[in-house]
Design an enzyme around this catalytic site. Structure first.
Site, PDB file in Angstrom:
ATOM      1  N   ARG A  35       0.875  -1.172   0.049  1.00 21.80           N
ATOM      2  CA  ARG A  35       0.046  -0.180  -0.275  1.00 21.80           C
ATOM      3  C   ARG A  35       0.825   1.272  -0.060  1.00 21.80           C
ATOM      4  O   ARG A  35       0.606   2.237  -0.846  1.00 21.80           O
ATOM      5  CB  ARG A  35      -0.787  -0.080   1.191  1.00 21.80           C
ATOM      6  CG  ARG A  35      -1.975  -0.979   1.334  1.00 21.80           C
ATOM      7  CD  ARG A  35      -2.400  -1.521   2.636  1.00 21.80           C
ATOM      8  NE  ARG A  35      -2.844  -2.704   2.652  1.00 21.80           N
ATOM      9  CZ  ARG A  35      -2.236  -3.777   2.427  1.00 21.80           C
ATOM     10  NH1 ARG A  35      -0.967  -3.961   2.364  1.00 21.80           N
ATOM     11  NH2 ARG A  35      -2.885  -5.044   2.411  1.00 21.80           N
ATOM     12  N   THR A  36       1.928   1.525   0.955  1.00 28.33           N
ATOM     13  CA  THR A  36       2.471   2.752   1.194  1.00 28.33           C
ATOM     14  C   THR A  36       3.389   2.822  -0.225  1.00 28.33           C
ATOM     15  O   THR A  36       3.428   3.989  -0.787  1.00 28.33           O
ATOM     16  CB  THR A  36       3.303   2.521   2.476  1.00 28.33           C
ATOM     17  OG1 THR A  36       2.506   1.935   3.605  1.00 28.33           O
ATOM     18  CG2 THR A  36       3.867   3.996   2.801  1.00 28.33           C
ATOM     19  N   ARG A  96      11.385   3.570   4.042  1.00 23.47           N
ATOM     20  CA  ARG A  96      10.883   2.774   5.036  1.00 23.47           C
ATOM     21  C   ARG A  96      12.020   2.005   5.347  1.00 23.47           C
ATOM     22  O   ARG A  96      12.916   1.625   4.381  1.00 23.47           O
ATOM     23  CB  ARG A  96       9.817   1.926   4.429  1.00 23.47           C
ATOM     24  CG  ARG A  96       9.383   0.534   5.385  1.00 23.47           C
ATOM     25  CD  ARG A  96       8.331  -0.339   4.992  1.00 23.47           C
ATOM     26  NE  ARG A  96       6.878   0.483   5.149  1.00 23.47           N
ATOM     27  CZ  ARG A  96       5.699   0.077   5.097  1.00 23.47           C
ATOM     28  NH1 ARG A  96       5.693  -1.127   4.868  1.00 23.47           N
ATOM     29  NH2 ARG A  96       4.427   0.754   5.428  1.00 23.47           N
ATOM     30  N   LYS A 125      24.733  -5.651  -1.707  1.00 31.60           N
ATOM     31  CA  LYS A 125      26.362  -5.728  -1.960  1.00 31.60           C
ATOM     32  C   LYS A 125      26.839  -4.970  -0.575  1.00 31.60           C
ATOM     33  O   LYS A 125      28.334  -4.961  -0.420  1.00 31.60           O
ATOM     34  CB  LYS A 125      26.795  -5.040  -2.872  1.00 31.60           C
ATOM     35  CG  LYS A 125      26.143  -5.539  -4.325  1.00 31.60           C
ATOM     36  CD  LYS A 125      26.991  -4.558  -5.472  1.00 31.60           C
ATOM     37  CE  LYS A 125      25.923  -4.695  -6.813  1.00 31.60           C
ATOM     38  NZ  LYS A 125      25.965  -3.760  -7.761  1.00 31.60           N
ATOM     39  N   HIS A 148       4.528   6.022  11.476  1.00 31.93           N
ATOM     40  CA  HIS A 148       4.080   5.765  10.142  1.00 31.93           C
ATOM     41  C   HIS A 148       3.220   6.896   9.951  1.00 31.93           C
ATOM     42  O   HIS A 148       1.876   6.966  10.125  1.00 31.93           O
ATOM     43  CB  HIS A 148       3.496   4.279  10.098  1.00 31.93           C
ATOM     44  CG  HIS A 148       3.084   4.005   8.481  1.00 31.93           C
ATOM     45  ND1 HIS A 148       3.270   4.657   7.648  1.00 31.93           N
ATOM     46  CD2 HIS A 148       2.635   2.726   8.194  1.00 31.93           C
ATOM     47  CE1 HIS A 148       3.031   4.140   6.432  1.00 31.93           C
ATOM     48  NE2 HIS A 148       2.747   2.636   6.908  1.00 31.93           N
TER      49      HIS A 148
HETATM   50  N1   CP Z   1      -0.532  -0.075   5.986  1.00 30.25           N
HETATM   51  C1   CP Z   1       0.793  -0.186   5.351  1.00 30.25           C
HETATM   52  O1   CP Z   1       1.884   0.149   5.579  1.00 30.25           O
HETATM   53  O2   CP Z   1       0.840  -1.410   4.483  1.00 30.25           O
HETATM   54  P1   CP Z   1       2.113  -1.756   3.653  1.00 30.25           P
HETATM   55  O3   CP Z   1       3.101  -2.372   4.479  1.00 30.25           O
HETATM   56  O4   CP Z   1       1.344  -2.643   2.539  1.00 30.25           O
HETATM   57  O5   CP Z   1       2.697  -0.574   2.895  1.00 30.25           O
END
Ligand code: CP
Length: 315
Positions: A63-64, A113, A91, A141
């Protein structure tokens, strides 16, 4: 005296701890305009033409990562995706050298992330592009919390005074931490329940947060229920007996849903473990806004890009 216009231009989006209620309001209002763009036949505006964005993901995401990519493309930016498994990170290239390498290519923003808490903040200190935190360990988040607020407000018409129940694995949840900060800043009442082993100590000292022994107490008369994913991949083991036991005591099923208000809104950040923390009937039922959260994620990320990269010039 003329009041200075609120601007997020150049702001790193690291967590909602450093967003004021007014800044959150600005993001939510901007996302409303962005959602209109998403519903056009041609979902493309020139707001970010000439801007370059890199998404840098050290952990998996559907999603993100996808919504940050689409959001950039809808706004006319060039977006390039880097995932740890298909880059020089395999690497042994360090985070700092990876960031320097991306910076050298002249990008305007990095969406990041990482499993380490504080990784996004570190990035904001070592390179000049704007950093948008797409999740750092169990720390934050922020865009997920903003899309949750947006979804709640779309349905309820307000945020202040609503009762939200957050259920489950708070210990490993960056979403819950950002939610609590954002929801409290916007005047919501936050109630928490889950296995004691998955409720970190800070919750008991958190102003405006009520921790319950049983999930039925948290759910009673709730306007919103957010169910958290059991993050088995982050558990060293033994934090609850079995997933079947978890579902029996803590899972959100139709019977428990009936204890909340009739029009209670059900959220889950995804991906879901259906049959464990949430039953499929609830996940796909009339009260669920889980798919809407995904759609609203694109609008929120369009709003964030617009605000931090242009100061809010209209699409
Ligand atoms: N909600 C969320 O962070 O989903 P993803 O891990 O799919 O990005």
């Amino acid at each position: 005296m003329e009041q200075k216009k609120l601007s997020l231009r150049g702001k790193n989006v690291l967590g909602l701890a450093d967003f004021s209620a007014e800044e959150i309001r600005l993001v939510l209002d901007t996302a409303k305009e962005m959602k209109n763009v998403m519903h056009r036949d041609i979902k493309k505006v020139p707001t970010l033409r000439g801007k370059a964005i890199v998404t840098l993901f050290y952990e998996p995401s559907t999603r993100t990562r996808t919504s940050f990519e689409l959001a950039g493309k809808y706004l006319g930016a060039d977006v390039v995706n880097i995932t740890a498994g298909s880059s020089s990170i395999v690497k042994g290239e360090s985070l700092r050298d990876t960031l320097y390498t991306i910076e050298a290519m002249g990008v305007d923003a990095i969406v990041m992330r990482h499993k380490a808490e504080g990784a996004a903040e570190y990035a904001s200190r070592v390179v000049s592009p704007v950093i948008l935190n797409a999740g750092d360990g169990a720390h934050a988040h922020p865009s997920q919390a903003l899309l949750n607020l947006f979804t709640i407000e779309e349905h309820k018409g307000r945020l202040a005074g609503l009762k939200v129940a957050i259920l489950g694995d708070v210990l490993h949840s960056r979403v819950a931490r950002s939610d609590i900060q954002g929801m409290r800043k916007m005047g919501m009442e936050v109630h928490i329940a889950g296995p004691k082993t998955l409720l970190p100590r800070f919750l008991y000292q958190e102003p405006g947060v009520v921790v319950h022994e049983r999930i039925e107490e948290a759910i009673a008369d709730a306007d919103v229920i957010e169910v958290l994913r059991i993050q088995l991949e982050r558990m060293k083991g033994g934090l609850f007996p079995t997933t079947r036991e978890y579902a029996r005591i803590f899972g959100l099923n139709n019977e428990r849903l009936a204890m909340a208000k009739d029009d209670v809104l059900v959220l889950h950040p995804g991906p879901m473990n259906k049959g464990w923390e949430i039953s499929p009937f609830v996940a796909y039922g009339d009260n669920s806004a889980i798919q809407e959260e995904v759609q609203n994620g694109v609008a929120i990320r369009m709003a964030l890009y617009t605000l931090v990269l242009t100061g809010g010039k209209q699409a």
